[in-house]
Design an enzyme around this catalytic site. Structure first.
Site, PDB file in Angstrom:
ATOM      1  N   ARG A 166       0.860  -1.189   0.000  1.00 18.25           N
ATOM      2  CA  ARG A 166       0.000   0.000   0.000  1.00 18.25           C
ATOM      3  C   ARG A 166       0.892   1.233   0.000  1.00 18.25           C
ATOM      4  O   ARG A 166       0.638   2.216  -0.672  1.00 18.25           O
ATOM      5  CB  ARG A 166      -0.910  -0.009   1.221  1.00 18.25           C
ATOM      6  CG  ARG A 166      -2.175  -0.823   1.065  1.00 18.25           C
ATOM      7  CD  ARG A 166      -1.940  -2.284   0.685  1.00 18.25           C
ATOM      8  NE  ARG A 166      -3.154  -3.063   0.594  1.00 18.25           N
ATOM      9  CZ  ARG A 166      -3.671  -3.784   1.599  1.00 18.25           C
ATOM     10  NH1 ARG A 166      -3.039  -3.858   2.768  1.00 18.25           N
ATOM     11  NH2 ARG A 166      -4.793  -4.447   1.426  1.00 18.25           N
ATOM     12  N   ASP A 195       0.081  -6.859  -3.340  1.00 20.12           N
ATOM     13  CA  ASP A 195      -1.317  -6.586  -2.995  1.00 20.12           C
ATOM     14  C   ASP A 195      -1.992  -5.834  -4.138  1.00 20.12           C
ATOM     15  O   ASP A 195      -1.354  -5.529  -5.150  1.00 20.12           O
ATOM     16  CB  ASP A 195      -1.410  -5.804  -1.669  1.00 20.12           C
ATOM     17  CG  ASP A 195      -2.639  -6.231  -0.864  1.00 20.12           C
ATOM     18  OD1 ASP A 195      -3.751  -6.191  -1.428  1.00 20.12           O
ATOM     19  OD2 ASP A 195      -2.493  -6.604   0.309  1.00 20.12           O
ATOM     20  N   HIS A 267      -6.469 -10.181  -3.482  1.00 22.86           N
ATOM     21  CA  HIS A 267      -5.494  -9.087  -3.352  1.00 22.86           C
ATOM     22  C   HIS A 267      -4.486  -9.153  -4.504  1.00 22.86           C
ATOM     23  O   HIS A 267      -3.290  -8.971  -4.308  1.00 22.86           O
ATOM     24  CB  HIS A 267      -4.797  -9.147  -1.988  1.00 22.86           C
ATOM     25  CG  HIS A 267      -5.689  -8.718  -0.857  1.00 22.86           C
ATOM     26  ND1 HIS A 267      -6.021  -7.398  -0.623  1.00 22.86           N
ATOM     27  CD2 HIS A 267      -6.336  -9.429   0.102  1.00 22.86           C
ATOM     28  CE1 HIS A 267      -6.826  -7.315   0.433  1.00 22.86           C
ATOM     29  NE2 HIS A 267      -7.042  -8.537   0.883  1.00 22.86           N
ATOM     30  N   ASP A 330      -6.407 -14.648   2.491  1.00 19.86           N
ATOM     31  CA  ASP A 330      -7.484 -13.898   3.142  1.00 19.86           C
ATOM     32  C   ASP A 330      -8.280 -13.114   2.102  1.00 19.86           C
ATOM     33  O   ASP A 330      -7.796 -12.843   1.001  1.00 19.86           O
ATOM     34  CB  ASP A 330      -6.912 -12.920   4.175  1.00 19.86           C
ATOM     35  CG  ASP A 330      -6.009 -11.893   3.528  1.00 19.86           C
ATOM     36  OD1 ASP A 330      -5.175 -12.289   2.691  1.00 19.86           O
ATOM     37  OD2 ASP A 330      -6.143 -10.686   3.820  1.00 19.86           O
ATOM     38  N   GLU A 331      -9.473 -12.741   2.486  1.00 15.56           N
ATOM     39  CA  GLU A 331     -10.281 -11.776   1.750  1.00 15.56           C
ATOM     40  C   GLU A 331     -10.280 -12.032   0.235  1.00 15.56           C
ATOM     41  O   GLU A 331      -9.955 -11.151  -0.557  1.00 15.56           O
ATOM     42  CB  GLU A 331      -9.778 -10.355   2.056  1.00 15.56           C
ATOM     43  CG  GLU A 331      -9.897 -10.038   3.541  1.00 15.56           C
ATOM     44  CD  GLU A 331      -9.370  -8.652   3.910  1.00 15.56           C
ATOM     45  OE1 GLU A 331      -9.923  -8.065   4.851  1.00 15.56           O
ATOM     46  OE2 GLU A 331      -8.415  -8.174   3.280  1.00 15.56           O
ATOM     47  N   TRP A 397      -6.216 -14.540  12.500  1.00 13.84           N
ATOM     48  CA  TRP A 397      -6.488 -13.115  12.734  1.00 13.84           C
ATOM     49  C   TRP A 397      -7.941 -12.900  13.104  1.00 13.84           C
ATOM     50  O   TRP A 397      -8.323 -11.865  13.609  1.00 13.84           O
ATOM     51  CB  TRP A 397      -6.064 -12.269  11.541  1.00 13.84           C
ATOM     52  CG  TRP A 397      -6.797 -12.448  10.236  1.00 13.84           C
ATOM     53  CD1 TRP A 397      -6.778 -13.536   9.430  1.00 13.84           C
ATOM     54  CD2 TRP A 397      -7.626 -11.475   9.572  1.00 13.84           C
ATOM     55  NE1 TRP A 397      -7.545 -13.322   8.297  1.00 13.84           N
ATOM     56  CE2 TRP A 397      -8.072 -12.062   8.354  1.00 13.84           C
ATOM     57  CE3 TRP A 397      -8.021 -10.167   9.878  1.00 13.84           C
ATOM     58  CZ2 TRP A 397      -8.899 -11.385   7.453  1.00 13.84           C
ATOM     59  CZ3 TRP A 397      -8.846  -9.492   8.971  1.00 13.84           C
ATOM     60  CH2 TRP A 397      -9.272 -10.107   7.780  1.00 13.84           C
ATOM     61  N   TYR A 422      -3.242  -5.852  15.792  1.00 16.15           N
ATOM     62  CA  TYR A 422      -3.296  -4.995  14.605  1.00 16.15           C
ATOM     63  C   TYR A 422      -2.783  -3.605  14.982  1.00 16.15           C
ATOM     64  O   TYR A 422      -3.521  -2.754  15.464  1.00 16.15           O
ATOM     65  CB  TYR A 422      -4.710  -4.990  14.007  1.00 16.15           C
ATOM     66  CG  TYR A 422      -4.839  -6.123  12.989  1.00 16.15           C
ATOM     67  CD1 TYR A 422      -4.394  -7.403  13.312  1.00 16.15           C
ATOM     68  CD2 TYR A 422      -5.337  -5.905  11.709  1.00 16.15           C
ATOM     69  CE1 TYR A 422      -4.461  -8.439  12.380  1.00 16.15           C
ATOM     70  CE2 TYR A 422      -5.415  -6.944  10.779  1.00 16.15           C
ATOM     71  CZ  TYR A 422      -4.962  -8.202  11.121  1.00 16.15           C
ATOM     72  OH  TYR A 422      -5.016  -9.227  10.206  1.00 16.15           O
ATOM     73  N   PHE A 423      -1.502  -3.416  14.724  1.00 10.52           N
ATOM     74  CA  PHE A 423      -0.864  -2.162  15.125  1.00 10.52           C
ATOM     75  C   PHE A 423      -1.124  -1.047  14.103  1.00 10.52           C
ATOM     76  O   PHE A 423      -0.608   0.055  14.233  1.00 10.52           O
ATOM     77  CB  PHE A 423       0.649  -2.363  15.319  1.00 10.52           C
ATOM     78  CG  PHE A 423       1.030  -3.133  16.559  1.00 10.52           C
ATOM     79  CD1 PHE A 423       0.070  -3.742  17.368  1.00 10.52           C
ATOM     80  CD2 PHE A 423       2.365  -3.238  16.943  1.00 10.52           C
ATOM     81  CE1 PHE A 423       0.427  -4.454  18.514  1.00 10.52           C
ATOM     82  CE2 PHE A 423       2.732  -3.937  18.088  1.00 10.52           C
ATOM     83  CZ  PHE A 423       1.770  -4.554  18.864  1.00 10.52           C
ATOM     84  N   ASP A 424      -1.940  -1.351  13.078  1.00 14.32           N
ATOM     85  CA  ASP A 424      -2.400  -0.252  12.223  1.00 14.32           C
ATOM     86  C   ASP A 424      -3.611   0.429  12.870  1.00 14.32           C
ATOM     87  O   ASP A 424      -4.020   1.506  12.441  1.00 14.32           O
ATOM     88  CB  ASP A 424      -2.735  -0.728  10.796  1.00 14.32           C
ATOM     89  CG  ASP A 424      -3.723  -1.883  10.739  1.00 14.32           C
ATOM     90  OD1 ASP A 424      -3.860  -2.623  11.747  1.00 14.32           O
ATOM     91  OD2 ASP A 424      -4.377  -2.061   9.690  1.00 14.32           O
ATOM     92  N   TRP A 473      -0.445  -3.041   8.606  1.00 15.49           N
ATOM     93  CA  TRP A 473      -0.971  -2.762   7.263  1.00 15.49           C
ATOM     94  C   TRP A 473      -0.775  -1.289   6.975  1.00 15.49           C
ATOM     95  O   TRP A 473      -0.969  -0.447   7.858  1.00 15.49           O
ATOM     96  CB  TRP A 473      -2.454  -3.154   7.212  1.00 15.49           C
ATOM     97  CG  TRP A 473      -2.653  -4.600   7.518  1.00 15.49           C
ATOM     98  CD1 TRP A 473      -3.123  -5.132   8.675  1.00 15.49           C
ATOM     99  CD2 TRP A 473      -2.350  -5.714   6.661  1.00 15.49           C
ATOM    100  NE1 TRP A 473      -3.138  -6.510   8.600  1.00 15.49           N
ATOM    101  CE2 TRP A 473      -2.676  -6.892   7.369  1.00 15.49           C
ATOM    102  CE3 TRP A 473      -1.836  -5.834   5.365  1.00 15.49           C
ATOM    103  CZ2 TRP A 473      -2.507  -8.173   6.823  1.00 15.49           C
ATOM    104  CZ3 TRP A 473      -1.668  -7.100   4.822  1.00 15.49           C
ATOM    105  CH2 TRP A 473      -2.005  -8.246   5.545  1.00 15.49           C
ATOM    106  N   GLU A 475      -2.125   0.976   4.605  1.00 13.30           N
ATOM    107  CA  GLU A 475      -3.002   1.866   3.830  1.00 13.30           C
ATOM    108  C   GLU A 475      -2.824   3.316   4.294  1.00 13.30           C
ATOM    109  O   GLU A 475      -2.778   4.234   3.478  1.00 13.30           O
ATOM    110  CB  GLU A 475      -4.473   1.485   4.010  1.00 13.30           C
ATOM    111  CG  GLU A 475      -4.891   0.190   3.359  1.00 13.30           C
ATOM    112  CD  GLU A 475      -4.812  -0.991   4.308  1.00 13.30           C
ATOM    113  OE1 GLU A 475      -3.985  -0.955   5.256  1.00 13.30           O
ATOM    114  OE2 GLU A 475      -5.572  -1.964   4.107  1.00 13.30           O
TER     115      GLU A 475
HETATM  116  C1  ACM Z   1      -5.895  -9.358   6.973  1.00 16.29           C
HETATM  117  O1  ACM Z   1      -5.844  -8.522   7.866  1.00 16.29           O
HETATM  118  N1  ACM Z   1      -6.578  -9.110   5.870  1.00 16.29           N
HETATM  119  C2  ACM Z   1      -5.206 -10.635   7.096  1.00 16.29           C
END
Ligand code: ACM
Ligand code: ZN
Length: 533
Positions: A166, A195, A267, A330-331, A397, A422-424, A473, A475
């Site tokens: 990102r 990604d 992704h 994922d996703e 997760w 999740y440190f974002d 992450w 973003e």
């Molecule tokens: C994730 O946070 N999409 C693994």
């Protein structure tokens, strides 16, 4: 002491105060610290020698790092020299019976000086403890109280993740990130390389992938509100294989494995932009300019898809020696697969009844391909949905029940639960005091309370919980200083989860120990959040 009072006390400690006092109760807290009752101490002064066995290249390197660390944090000037056991102030050595697997070390300080004994990794961890015990100061003389420290990490997997897709982070910053991990006893760097918004790994057989897949036309502004900045991002911002090797080597010298991740089958929009025929729709893909989850994923019915992935993973294995190879998972919405004649045909051919199994089919093919190269797959917990293979490692997760399910079936699990790891997410409740983030709230105090092993597991099953990891992450994290701010001091709390036995964990004690570590951050120039919640 009441927590509020403690926090107040912490807040009043002036930033930049330099401790000259040695304290072996560092973060993460060692398993056993026995201070000599007589109260003696050894005086370490500039000009002293750090000895290593001349036969050991790794201990030479570690001895030199120790000299550099102490020079930077105290001004003390030491020299690393081979085979100077007789008159050295600090001796690095292997134990008589050495297991290269073990990360344990023994650090002693006595009349004759300091010894750190362990495997290469053990000695390195002992060095980290010594430098943190000494802390930040301006001096060329340090009084080290006599002590015996016996220590080893609780978990074999102590990780931190970084998303370089990102937003891109330079090799120099990655080295600094690795330095931060080393300071906290971490031993895994999970490197998210591909990604929707940018492909950042050079594949020599597919040069356009990184050359074109790294560039997005513009980037959504603010909280993904549909307004764009009109500024191209990412041209040339990918890692050559040579750069990847440089990162791997830098990490290896600090006893950190780099686990690369190629996200699949979702992704993948950046790759679809370059190779549209690999998507179910076959056209119309742009490197994504917003955040979220795209419906466009790789077509599982196109035989070229597996060839494509094997080309990438084959090259990945040549660059990254890690046993674990992260395949994402994922996703990956299965919307397109439901509509795609080729995907549906493939399901019929394989006798599959739902699309989740189609994802498992891809994973199994890649798992076999990677197994031939001595590798094991690790994936986000969605890979369980279609029935993951027994040997896949699961990165949990979502809910803890998925970790319980996986571990009780004999699968290895790495814990990265969102609400702790999740440190974002924001680290303070008041969002106005922090840069724009993705949301959520994960304060230091919350991170500290993570117990990675679900209590439902038997001791046998619990061994499958390999450890824990924070995820960053990117973003909303575009610059190195912001990344460090998100990481610190939360990594200090996580490091105690990863390293220290639960019976020794104590949040008030942690808070008392933290200011010294923060002084070291300041001395080393690591950006960190100034407040604690
Ligand atoms: C994730 O946070 N999409 C693994
Ligand atoms: Zn398809």
């Amino acid at each position: 002491m009441k927590k509020t009072l403690l926090l107040l006390t912490l807040a009043l400690i002036p930033i930049g105060r330099m401790c000259a006092q040695v304290d072996y109760n560092v973060i993460p807290l060692p398993q056993s610290v026995a201070i000599d009752k007589q109260g003696g101490s050894y005086q370490l002064t500039s000009g002293a020698v750090v000895s290593y066995p001349s036969s050991s290249e790794e201990l030479r390197r570690s001895a030199e790092m120790l000299c550099d660390y102490l020079q930077e944090s105290t001004g003390l000037s030491l020299t690393a020299e081979p085979d100077r056991r007789k008159d050295a102030a600090i001796i690095l050595s292997y134990p008589k019976e050495r297991s290269t697997e073990s990360e344990a070390y023994t650090l002693t300080v006595g009349k004759k000086g300091v010894t750190i004994e362990g495997s290469g990794a053990g000695v390195f961890h002992g060095i980290q403890t010594l430098r943190k015990a000494i802390g930040a100061s301006n001096t060329d003389t340090i009084q080290l109280p006599y002590v015996t420290i016996n220590d080893e990490p609780r978990f074999p997997y102590r990780g931190a993740h970084i998303d370089c897709c990102r937003h891109f982070f330079s090799v120099d910053f990655l080295k600094r990130y690795i330095d931060i991990l080393a300071l906290h006893g971490c031993n895994k760097l999970h490197w998210h390389l591909t990604d929707d918004q940018g492909w950042r790994f050079e594949v020599k057989a597919l040069p356009e992938l990184a050359e074109q897949g790294s560039i997005r036309r513009e980037t959504v502004i603010g909280a993904n509100l549909g307004i764009y900045d009109g500024v191209e991002y990412g041209r040339g911002l990918y890692y050559t294989q040579e750069q990847c090797r440089e990162v791997v080597e830098y990490a290896r010298e600090r006893y950190i494995d780099v686990i690369p991740e190629i996200e699949l089958p979702g992704h993948m929009v950046a790759a679809l932009h370059v190779y549209p025929e690999l998507g179910c729709r076959g056209e119309g893909y742009e490197v994504w300019t917003e955040w979220g989850v795209s419906k466009d994923i790789l077509c599982a019915g196109n035989p070229k898809t597996l060839d494509f992935l094997k080309t990438i993973l084959g090259e990945l294995c040549e660059v990254f020696p890690s046993r674990l190879i992260h395949i994402g998972g994922d996703e990956a919405p299965r919307t397109r697969w439901k509509e795609c004649p080729r995907c549906q045909e493939k399901m019929k051919e394989l006798g599959l009844t739902d699309e989740a199994q189609l994802q498992t089919y891809i994973n199994s093919e890649l798992e076999a391909f990677l197994a031939e190269r001595g590798r094991t797959i690790i994936g986000w917990d969605e890979i369980l949905e279609g029935g993951a293979s027994e040997s896949a490692t699961i990165m949990n997760w979502h809910g803890r029940e998925l970790a319980v399910e996986a571990a009780s079936k004999g699968r290895d699990v790495v814990m990265t639960p969102m609400e702790f790891c999740y440190f974002d997410y924001y680290q303070l409740r008041d969002r106005s005091r922090q840069p724009l983030g993705i949301g959520g709230y994960v304060p230091v105090s919350k991170v500290y309370t993570l117990e990675p092993v679900p209590e439902e597991l038997s001791p046998e099953e619990a061994r499958h919980i390999l450890g824990a990891q924070c995820n960053l992450w990117a973003e909303y994290i575009a610059y190195p200083q912001h990344m460090e701010y998100m990481l610190l001091p939360r990594l200090s709390a996580l490091s105690e989860v990863q390293w220290t036995q639960p019976k020794l964990k104590d949040y008030d004690g942690f808070l008392r120990r933290l200011p010294r570590l923060i002084e070291l951050y300041d001395r080393l120039g690591f950006k960190h959040c100034q407040s604690l919640e």
